[in-house]
Design an enzyme around this catalytic site. Sequence first.
Site, PDB file in Angstrom:
ATOM      1  N   GLU A 427       0.841  -1.177   0.000  1.00 14.73           N
ATOM      2  CA  GLU A 427       0.000   0.000   0.000  1.00 14.73           C
ATOM      3  C   GLU A 427       0.890   1.247   0.000  1.00 14.73           C
ATOM      4  O   GLU A 427       1.803   1.367   0.809  1.00 14.73           O
ATOM      5  CB  GLU A 427      -0.880  -0.040   1.261  1.00 14.73           C
ATOM      6  CG  GLU A 427      -1.646   1.210   1.515  1.00 14.73           C
ATOM      7  CD  GLU A 427      -1.970   1.397   2.999  1.00 14.73           C
ATOM      8  OE1 GLU A 427      -1.516   0.583   3.837  1.00 14.73           O
ATOM      9  OE2 GLU A 427      -2.657   2.366   3.297  1.00 14.73           O
ATOM     10  N   ASP A 500       0.000  -1.302   6.386  1.00 13.81           N
ATOM     11  CA  ASP A 500       0.279  -0.778   7.721  1.00 13.81           C
ATOM     12  C   ASP A 500      -0.606  -1.436   8.765  1.00 13.81           C
ATOM     13  O   ASP A 500      -1.670  -1.960   8.466  1.00 13.81           O
ATOM     14  CB  ASP A 500       0.037   0.737   7.750  1.00 13.81           C
ATOM     15  CG  ASP A 500       1.147   1.472   7.020  1.00 13.81           C
ATOM     16  OD1 ASP A 500       2.263   0.932   6.964  1.00 13.81           O
ATOM     17  OD2 ASP A 500       0.879   2.572   6.505  1.00 13.81           O
ATOM     18  N   ASP A 502      -2.465  -0.099  10.804  1.00 11.74           N
ATOM     19  CA  ASP A 502      -3.467   0.870  11.283  1.00 11.74           C
ATOM     20  C   ASP A 502      -4.799   0.646  10.558  1.00 11.74           C
ATOM     21  O   ASP A 502      -4.953  -0.306   9.801  1.00 11.74           O
ATOM     22  CB  ASP A 502      -2.952   2.302  11.089  1.00 11.74           C
ATOM     23  CG  ASP A 502      -2.699   2.601   9.610  1.00 11.74           C
ATOM     24  OD1 ASP A 502      -3.028   1.732   8.766  1.00 11.74           O
ATOM     25  OD2 ASP A 502      -2.176   3.684   9.315  1.00 11.74           O
ATOM     26  N   ASP A 504      -6.238   2.265   8.088  1.00  9.69           N
ATOM     27  CA  ASP A 504      -6.200   2.298   6.632  1.00  9.69           C
ATOM     28  C   ASP A 504      -5.627   0.995   6.086  1.00  9.69           C
ATOM     29  O   ASP A 504      -6.096   0.476   5.074  1.00  9.69           O
ATOM     30  CB  ASP A 504      -5.364   3.486   6.139  1.00  9.69           C
ATOM     31  CG  ASP A 504      -6.054   4.810   6.465  1.00  9.69           C
ATOM     32  OD1 ASP A 504      -7.294   4.793   6.616  1.00  9.69           O
ATOM     33  OD2 ASP A 504      -5.363   5.838   6.579  1.00  9.69           O
TER      34      ASP A 504
END
Length: 642
Positions: A427, A500, A502, A504
């Site tokens: 990403e 990641d 997180d 997102d």
Amino acid sequence: MEKFEHDYNAEQIQVLEGLEHVRKRPGMYIGSVSVRGLHHLVYEIVDNAVDEALAGYCKNIHIQIEPGNIICVEDDGRGIPVDIHPKTKISAAETVYTQLNAGGKFGGDSGYKVSGGLHGVGASVVNALSDWTEVTIQRDGGIFQMKFEKGKTIQPLTRIGDSDKTGTKVRFFADGSIFETLDYEFDVLQNRFREMAFLTKGLRIVVEDLRGETPKKSDFCFEGGLKSFVEYLNKNKEKIQKEPIYIEKDGEVPIEIAIQYTTAYSENIYTFVNNINTVEGGTHLEGFKRAITKAFNDYARSKNILKEKDSNLLGDDVREGITAVISVKVKEPQFEGQTKTKLGNSEVSGIVSAVVNESLSTFLEENPNVAKAVLDKCINAAKAREAARKAREMVRRKNAMETTTLPGKLADCSNKNPAECEVYIVEGDSAGGSAKQGRDRRFQAILPLWGKMLNVEKARADKIYGNDKLNPVILAVGAGIGPEFDITKIRYGKVIIMADADVDGAHIRTLLLTFFFRYMRPLIENGNVFLAQPPLYKLSKRGMEDIYCYTDEDLTKAFKELEEKGIAREQVGIQRYKGLGEMNPEQLWETTMDPAHRILIKVTMDDAMAADETFSLLMGDEVAPRKKFIEENAKYVKNLDI
Ligand code: 28G
């Protein structure tokens, strides 16, 4: 008399040799000694209780994870028989727990047992792989108990009291010298027993976790059987019909099926044989597919919804948006396929097909509104299929004109042997850059993705092909999508999603997993999809090698180990990684991409199904469940773009 003694000993020796073999080669009996194999022990015992329920004698099953990872299972069936065999002088109950394959598992005299795969190996295997086992039986007016250690009888069946109840209770503690872990996962057990409760209409299964501060408890009982199952699977989807179609037929091959159409474009069919999830399908699924294609076409023709000039609806058209669960009971099932989860019995196909064709035709005649709504959708699907074919042709032509059919952003590896190659789907451009520099370019390819992904839930195949985010993924993997997906053409043995840690990252993971689940399902079934796990923290100190921690538990453990070496927490620098982009290429290689040190998580069908469910929830058309999910998870999803 002498002969009697001799026989007795020979038999006993055989028993001990049998159980010794189980302890030597546990994988042969329960698949593995990982957490998966550990859970198998519980399934084996619970399966016996479910068999007693299927025989019509048990209404309740209670499963507890006691503190210390002791499993306790109790049923209110007839109780395992306690009578003593006149020749061996051993009780029937002890025989079940010490003889490999005792209890008619492979005999076929006691209902619908399992004769292949990992299931149905029986209580003796659990006993052999447990540090200790304790079985308590209530029947014939008494309470009886027997105890074992590592499969060996240390207390033969003994009457310890009176009771006017009946039932069986089994407690066991798995052997820590055999299993990699003894930590049961409540969610895994809970999901399995929910499924079992759906599959056995009216059976109540309670599962409890008593290990933590706050005990957990789930209570499952579904009077609707598979109808409830389908409603559960569709709970976040917009339904085309209110009530699922329900088919139940008790014949030579008992059949239970529920079907409900939704406005989604995907197909979700789950099949079971003797309560075993037949992930690879088989003859029952073939019969089902044939029947619904025929029933819908016949109905559409007879009502002139399909005109003479129109061509028939294809199976794919008729299955768009379907959610179905199929459960059959087969006396001597033949399991085939790579994971022994494909039903091979040829006779089942025709039996299922006849039952489904008849019931579905009747249903369509009696419910013309539902028939019309579903057929409208099927006809639209057929049109979209035609459009997709054209789009595909366009893409192919376009790709053929360009010098290479590979996406421009892909940094390919030099090795061309798929078995040795892997592609990282990364990403963001900056992480993609680090990955390109950090990788071993001989066998690692990098495909950076960026921007917002297409909402797969709302897109049909024709849109997917033309989509500028997904098309590179399709081309890189190189095996097509949907019904044309061909696993033998994949260009990489490992497809690794690197995102990641997180929200997102979670979002992109969910999207990609859902995409793979819906359009490249064999890739997941075949075990080719992985999640990279980047570290969350780096601990550093002068003169000490950097320590990377991948979870919060890792961090706690690392601090503890440092303290044992006399290094206080204040003396070490701690860096928290917020994203892959924060790592330089060397760090990314070292922590996340180097096969010698990285952690890769293999994506299972369960993971993909869960992603698909989350996805439908977040992207689907039903507003109420989405709102509820967001409220419940507000702190996690606030950045999510939905
Ligand atoms: C609580 C945890 C797991 C069970 C029974 C009941 C019977 C039984 C179990 O019989 C021997 C071999 C095949 C018939 C059967 C009781 C017939 C009459 C049973 C359990 C005899 C085993 N009365 N309940 N086994 N079979 N529950 N729960 O294991 O021919 S195992």
